[in-house]
Design an enzyme around this catalytic site. Structure first.
Site, PDB file in Angstrom:
ATOM      1  N   CYS A 135      -0.696  -5.093  21.785  1.00 35.93           N
ATOM      2  CA  CYS A 135      -0.166  -5.412  23.115  1.00 35.93           C
ATOM      3  C   CYS A 135       1.301  -5.037  23.209  1.00 35.93           C
ATOM      4  O   CYS A 135       2.172  -5.777  22.759  1.00 35.93           O
ATOM      5  CB  CYS A 135      -0.364  -6.902  23.402  1.00 35.93           C
ATOM      6  SG  CYS A 135       0.348  -7.405  24.986  1.00 35.93           S
ATOM      7  N   CYS A 138       3.485  -7.472  25.117  1.00 28.74           N
ATOM      8  CA  CYS A 138       3.785  -8.713  24.398  1.00 28.74           C
ATOM      9  C   CYS A 138       4.841  -8.459  23.315  1.00 28.74           C
ATOM     10  O   CYS A 138       5.759  -9.246  23.128  1.00 28.74           O
ATOM     11  CB  CYS A 138       2.553  -9.280  23.689  1.00 28.74           C
ATOM     12  SG  CYS A 138       1.056  -9.264  24.651  1.00 28.74           S
ATOM     13  N   ASP A 139       4.687  -7.376  22.567  1.00 26.14           N
ATOM     14  CA  ASP A 139       5.468  -7.188  21.334  1.00 26.14           C
ATOM     15  C   ASP A 139       6.448  -6.026  21.376  1.00 26.14           C
ATOM     16  O   ASP A 139       7.222  -5.844  20.435  1.00 26.14           O
ATOM     17  CB  ASP A 139       4.501  -6.974  20.148  1.00 26.14           C
ATOM     18  CG  ASP A 139       3.551  -8.153  19.983  1.00 26.14           C
ATOM     19  OD1 ASP A 139       3.990  -9.290  20.252  1.00 26.14           O
ATOM     20  OD2 ASP A 139       2.396  -7.944  19.607  1.00 26.14           O
TER      21      ASP A 139
END
Ligand code: NAP
Length: 312
Positions: A135, A138-139
């Site tokens: 992701c 997300c990261d």
């Protein structure tokens, strides 16, 4: 554990689940929607959404899902944040077991969606969370000004590469063939981006990294044209974007699934092999898998459930 009964239980809180809830609530079915562990579904780990109709400006995935939740609640849906870990569809009312509540229902709509696939190699597991991610939104933040690789050739991979190009020092997209399956508009943006390069006809052989302070420092790629040929790419992050699998573990043995685990529904309907249990969205659709098609199928499931409840 307390037991709650509803006419219609909806499992899943993505576009399919919320749309089913909106339609069912408007049909006075007083639906109860159990969200599971990722309320909002896959759109909560997406940023820009440009292809959901009705918005001339780019909107954000999490915002869109929040609007759907508010609309479903406003129409009269009860939202419960439990997670269904076991079901019994052998008799009516159907029973779905949550962590804190047992839910019984006269009809059930399953809209549990799908989740990212992994390569399945040991080094991927070893470095997951330490340089390996599925992701980018997300990261990606953790890879500011660092080189990263994205694995895959579909819409997800291209979108992740474009997103990461705003953060990382350089992005290398690695694809096992020499053509992408992503939409042409995304490909045009990808090819025009000076911070993205592409390695064709290669797959991941091993993710390389350090032991003492666990982290990724490279990836060994193997040619899909000549299996003896390998190369090492120096990257600090590896984003896996190779597709999705349906979230159906809990339904195995209770509903007919296909060989990939997708719930089988009647052609053009949301009906499963158990009368009164319906499925909508990515959990039963491996072809279209769009927010808007999932929403459409959620609508269909609510109409199918309403008809079933009227006749049974
Ligand atoms: P996908 O379309 O199934 O693409 C998966 C990609 O990963 C393919 O290029 C595939 O290669 C590659 N792949 C699969 N297994 C692999 C492996 N073990 N090693 C290396 N490569 C592997 O999946 P997706 O990109 O996640 O998209 C899923 C669905 O969501 C699609 O319908 C897509 O249109 C949709 N989606 C839409 C948007 C949007 O509309 N904005 C955004 C994201 C996703 P091959 O090409 O060789 O098979």
């Amino acid at each position: 554990m307390n037991t709650v009964h509803s006419k219609l239980l909806i499992i899943g809180a993505g576009p399919a689940g919320y749309t089913a809830a909106i339609y069912a609530a408007r049909a006075n079915l007083n639906p109860l929607l159990v969200t599971g562990m990722q309320p909002g579904g896959q759109l909560t780990i997406t940023t820009d959404v440009e292809n959901y109709p009705g918005f001339s400006d780019v909107i954000q995935g999490p915002w869109l899902m929040e609007q759907m939740r508010l609309q479903a609640e406003h129409m009269g849906t009860t939202i419960n944040y439990d997670y269904i870990s076991r079901v019994d569809f052998s008799k009516r009312p159907f029973t779905c077991y949550g962590e804190t509540t047992t839910f019984t229902a006269d009809a059930v709509i399953i809209a549990t969606g799908a989740e990212a696939k992994w390569l399945g190699i040991p080094s991927e597991t070893k470095y997951r969370g330490f340089g390996v991610s599925a992701c980018a939104t997300c990261d990606g933040f953790f890879f500011r000004n660092k080189p990263v690789a994205v694995i895959g050739g579909g819409n997800s991979a291209v979108e992740e590469a474009l997103y990461l190009s705003n953060i990382a020092s350089h992005v290398t997209l690695v694809h096992r063939r020499n053509t992408l399956r992503s939409e042409k508009i995304l490909q045009t943006r990808l090819f025009a981006n000076p911070k993205i390069s592409i390695i064709w006809d290669h797959e991941v052989d091993e993710i390389l990294g350090t032991q003492d302070s666990v982290g990724v420092n490279g990836v060994r790629l193997r040619s899909t044209q000549d299996s003896a040929s390998t190369q090492i790419l120096d990257v600090e992050g590896v984003f896996i974007a190779i597709g999705h699998s349906p979230k159906t573990d809990v339904f195995k043995g209770h509903l007919n699934l296909d060989e990939s685990g997708y719930i089988l529904t009647e052609k053009g309907e949301t009906t499963t092999n158990v009368p009164g249990v319906f499925a909508a969205g990515d959990v039963q659709d491996k072809i279209y898998r769009q927010a808007v098609t999932a929403a459409g199928q959620g609508c269909m499931a609510a109409l199918d459930a309403e008809k079933f409840l009227t006749l049974n």
